[in-house]
Design a protein around this motif. Structure first.
Motif, PDB file in Angstrom:
ATOM      1  N   ASN A   5      42.602  33.319  34.005  1.00  0.00           N
ATOM      2  CA  ASN A   5      42.400  33.486  32.891  1.00  0.00           C
ATOM      3  C   ASN A   5      42.916  34.850  32.414  1.00  0.00           C
ATOM      4  O   ASN A   5      41.926  35.542  31.651  1.00  0.00           O
ATOM      5  N   ILE A   6      44.191  35.702  32.827  1.00  0.00           N
ATOM      6  CA  ILE A   6      44.607  36.524  32.415  1.00  0.00           C
ATOM      7  C   ILE A   6      44.234  37.131  30.984  1.00  0.00           C
ATOM      8  O   ILE A   6      43.458  38.578  30.211  1.00  0.00           O
ATOM      9  N   GLU A  55      47.159  39.342  42.824  1.00  0.00           N
ATOM     10  CA  GLU A  55      46.948  40.469  42.778  1.00  0.00           C
ATOM     11  C   GLU A  55      46.834  41.320  41.352  1.00  0.00           C
ATOM     12  O   GLU A  55      45.761  42.268  41.363  1.00  0.00           O
ATOM     13  N   ALA A  56      46.694  40.558  40.408  1.00  0.00           N
ATOM     14  CA  ALA A  56      46.626  41.363  39.008  1.00  0.00           C
ATOM     15  C   ALA A  56      45.205  40.700  38.861  1.00  0.00           C
ATOM     16  O   ALA A  56      44.684  40.983  38.162  1.00  0.00           O
ATOM     17  N   ASP A  57      44.435  40.062  39.495  1.00  0.00           N
ATOM     18  CA  ASP A  57      43.585  39.292  39.547  1.00  0.00           C
ATOM     19  C   ASP A  57      42.696  40.294  39.791  1.00  0.00           C
ATOM     20  O   ASP A  57      41.294  40.551  39.922  1.00  0.00           O
ATOM     21  N   LYS A  58      42.750  40.233  41.302  1.00  0.00           N
ATOM     22  CA  LYS A  58      42.272  41.785  41.510  1.00  0.00           C
ATOM     23  C   LYS A  58      42.150  43.325  40.887  1.00  0.00           C
ATOM     24  O   LYS A  58      40.900  43.894  41.328  1.00  0.00           O
ATOM     25  N   ILE A  59      43.367  43.969  40.286  1.00  0.00           N
ATOM     26  CA  ILE A  59      42.985  44.104  39.560  1.00  0.00           C
ATOM     27  C   ILE A  59      41.884  44.137  38.276  1.00  0.00           C
ATOM     28  O   ILE A  59      41.422  45.490  38.125  1.00  0.00           O
ATOM     29  N   ILE A  60      42.174  43.318  38.004  1.00  0.00           N
ATOM     30  CA  ILE A  60      41.212  42.922  36.722  1.00  0.00           C
ATOM     31  C   ILE A  60      39.485  42.903  37.095  1.00  0.00           C
ATOM     32  O   ILE A  60      38.714  43.619  36.222  1.00  0.00           O
ATOM     33  N   THR A  61      39.909  42.715  37.902  1.00  0.00           N
ATOM     34  CA  THR A  61      38.395  42.380  38.960  1.00  0.00           C
ATOM     35  C   THR A  61      37.784  43.812  39.014  1.00  0.00           C
ATOM     36  O   THR A  61      36.483  44.252  38.494  1.00  0.00           O
ATOM     37  N   GLY A  62      38.047  44.878  39.203  1.00  0.00           N
ATOM     38  CA  GLY A  62      37.977  45.967  39.641  1.00  0.00           C
ATOM     39  C   GLY A  62      37.581  46.945  38.247  1.00  0.00           C
ATOM     40  O   GLY A  62      36.691  47.381  38.471  1.00  0.00           O
ATOM     41  N   TRP A  63      38.629  46.979  37.225  1.00  0.00           N
ATOM     42  CA  TRP A  63      38.477  46.791  36.023  1.00  0.00           C
ATOM     43  C   TRP A  63      37.044  46.661  35.598  1.00  0.00           C
ATOM     44  O   TRP A  63      36.345  47.344  35.365  1.00  0.00           O
ATOM     45  N   GLU A  64      36.638  45.157  35.530  1.00  0.00           N
ATOM     46  CA  GLU A  64      35.757  44.719  35.087  1.00  0.00           C
ATOM     47  C   GLU A  64      34.661  44.999  35.776  1.00  0.00           C
ATOM     48  O   GLU A  64      33.701  45.642  34.906  1.00  0.00           O
ATOM     49  N   GLY A  65      34.563  45.616  37.028  1.00  0.00           N
ATOM     50  CA  GLY A  65      33.391  46.125  37.610  1.00  0.00           C
ATOM     51  C   GLY A  65      33.352  47.495  36.850  1.00  0.00           C
ATOM     52  O   GLY A  65      31.510  48.036  36.876  1.00  0.00           O
ATOM     53  N   GLU A  66      34.421  47.960  36.832  1.00  0.00           N
ATOM     54  CA  GLU A  66      33.563  49.615  36.579  1.00  0.00           C
ATOM     55  C   GLU A  66      33.575  49.406  35.037  1.00  0.00           C
ATOM     56  O   GLU A  66      32.483  50.455  34.481  1.00  0.00           O
TER      57      GLU A  66
END
Length: 76
Positions: A5-6, A55-66
């Protein structure tokens, strides 16, 4: 192939595919903007696509946490 769901997640965060591209390059994943778009939209799915999307999912998950942390700070 997993659905991350990017596009929806990017809109929610106010980010663009180019933001993911920059982060992927920082992580030494070589990909063009057009390749990334094809992978995200499911138009191409070579073996490399799953690695890129994970890897894009990991990046977005990090942004969502922030984003969540920033909202909590704003409410405090």
């Amino acid at each position: 192939m997993q659905n991350y769901n990017i596009p929806i997640r990017l809109v929610t965060l106010g980010k663009k595919q180019v933001d993911i591209l920059v982060e992927l390059h920082r992580r030494h994943i070589k990909i063009s903007q057009s390749e990334l778009s094809l992978y995200i939209n499911g138009r191409q799915n070579p073996p490399k696509s799953e690695t890129v999307l994970a890897e894009a999912d990991k990046i977005i998950t990090g942004w969502e946490g922030e984003s969540v942390a920033e909202r909590k700070r704003a409410l405090s």
